[in-house]
Every structure is written in structure tokens, then in C-alpha cells.
Design an enzyme around this catalytic site. Sequence first.
Site, mmCIF file in Angstrom:
data_model
loop_
_atom_site.group_PDB
_atom_site.id
_atom_site.type_symbol
_atom_site.label_atom_id
_atom_site.label_comp_id
_atom_site.label_asym_id
_atom_site.label_seq_id
_atom_site.Cartn_x
_atom_site.Cartn_y
_atom_site.Cartn_z
ATOM 1 N N THR A 293 0.856 -1.185 0.000
ATOM 2 C CA THR A 293 0.000 0.000 0.000
ATOM 3 C C THR A 293 0.896 1.241 0.000
ATOM 4 O O THR A 293 2.092 1.136 -0.240
ATOM 5 C CB THR A 293 -0.953 -0.010 1.207
ATOM 6 N N ILE B 49 6.918 2.207 7.969
ATOM 7 C CA ILE B 49 7.816 1.074 8.231
ATOM 8 C C ILE B 49 9.262 1.503 8.024
ATOM 9 O O ILE B 49 10.136 1.219 8.848
ATOM 10 C CB ILE B 49 7.440 -0.124 7.339
ATOM 11 N N ILE C 159 0.812 4.418 2.387
ATOM 12 C CA ILE C 159 1.272 5.042 3.629
ATOM 13 C C ILE C 159 2.170 4.085 4.406
ATOM 14 O O ILE C 159 3.187 4.489 4.977
ATOM 15 C CB ILE C 159 0.070 5.471 4.502
ATOM 16 N N CYS C 160 1.813 2.817 4.408
ATOM 17 C CA CYS C 160 2.501 1.816 5.228
ATOM 18 C C CYS C 160 4.016 1.792 5.041
ATOM 19 O O CYS C 160 4.755 1.821 6.030
ATOM 20 C CB CYS C 160 1.912 0.431 4.992
ATOM 21 N N PRO C 161 4.535 1.758 3.803
ATOM 22 C CA PRO C 161 5.998 1.680 3.688
ATOM 23 C C PRO C 161 6.701 2.929 4.207
ATOM 24 O O PRO C 161 7.843 2.848 4.663
ATOM 25 C CB PRO C 161 6.242 1.459 2.202
#
Length: 191
Positions: free
Chosen positions: A53, A60, A55-57
Site C-alpha cells: 500500500t 515502516i 502510507i505503510c511503507p
Amino acid sequence: MLTVGDKFPSFKLQAVKGGAEGLGGPGKSFTEITNESDAGKWKIVFFWPKDFTFICPTEIAAFGKLNGEFADRDAVVYGASTDSEFVHLNWRVHNDDIRDLPFAMLADTKRELAESLGILDKNEGVALRATFIVDPDGTIQWASVNGLNVGRNPQEVVRVLDALQTDELCPCNWEKGKDTLDPAKLFEQAA
């Protein structure tokens, strides 16, 4: 949702190892992580909704860049979503921002940990952007949750961990190296 003072739930999950070991491929990249792993350390456990997706990276990768700061504070970082360890591995291999991720990516495929924490989105059935700081005794000392569309600030997690580890009273916006509050001195000044 579980919160400050609650015991972090027991769990036993497959994970992609952190660092270069995590890129060894199926059979070499995976490990099992439980609530007993890294006993005696502070734990930063954060969830994201889905792999592959947008925003997630960013989140992370930001946690990954701060991994050394967490380690300096005797804390380990675990990232988690409801995707499988195979999806996590494929994502790491194909995403430059998280390829060299230094911490394990937990696979909560049965949604048991997310459900026991109370962080499953009611409409999507995926984990919300939840972050927990867990002390060495397994007690949640800080909990934060964002909706699916807003990223969090991992630097704030470091700041809160620093404050928690002082075991002192820390004022608003307190940062490591600044004075904590001394109630006795405050009462003296007020008298």
C-alpha cells in the site's frame, strides 16, 4: 482496545527476519516470534493495515531508520499486519524503502493478535495503525492508534520511550536530556 496497564497478549506468529537474513528466501527468511522472544527488553509493536500500500511503507521505513535508537534503549521493534510472511517477504524484495528493514515483520494471518488487542478496523477487517510500547514485564505502557488514512510519527515513539524509561514525571514535549519535574521543588516554589 487494550491500553496502558494491560498485559500485552500472548502470541506465536511467523515472521520475516530483519536485516539481510530476511532476504534469504522461503525456508531461510522466516522465523517464529512469540511474546517470550527478546525477554527482558522493551518492545515496540506497531501494526499497519496492508502490505503493498502507500502510507505503510513510509511508516515502516521510518521505524527502520530509528531501529538503532530503539536498540540503544534496550528495545526491540516488531512490525505486524494481517498479511502472511510470504506476502511480507515479497513486499520487502520488491520495495526499495523496506528491503533492508532491520526488524522482523510479524504475520498475524489469523488476526488473533490484532483482535485480542482490539485494533481490527470494523469495516475493512485489517489492523488499524496501532503502536504499543510494552515494558520488560509485558505490560503496555503506551498505546496509540490512527485511522487507516493517517501515518504516525515514529520519532514520537522514541520520545515517549525515553520518557517512560526515566521513571520520572515528564512535562509536555519533554525530550531526553531535559529536566523532569520534581514535585517537592514545585511545592517549594508555590509556597
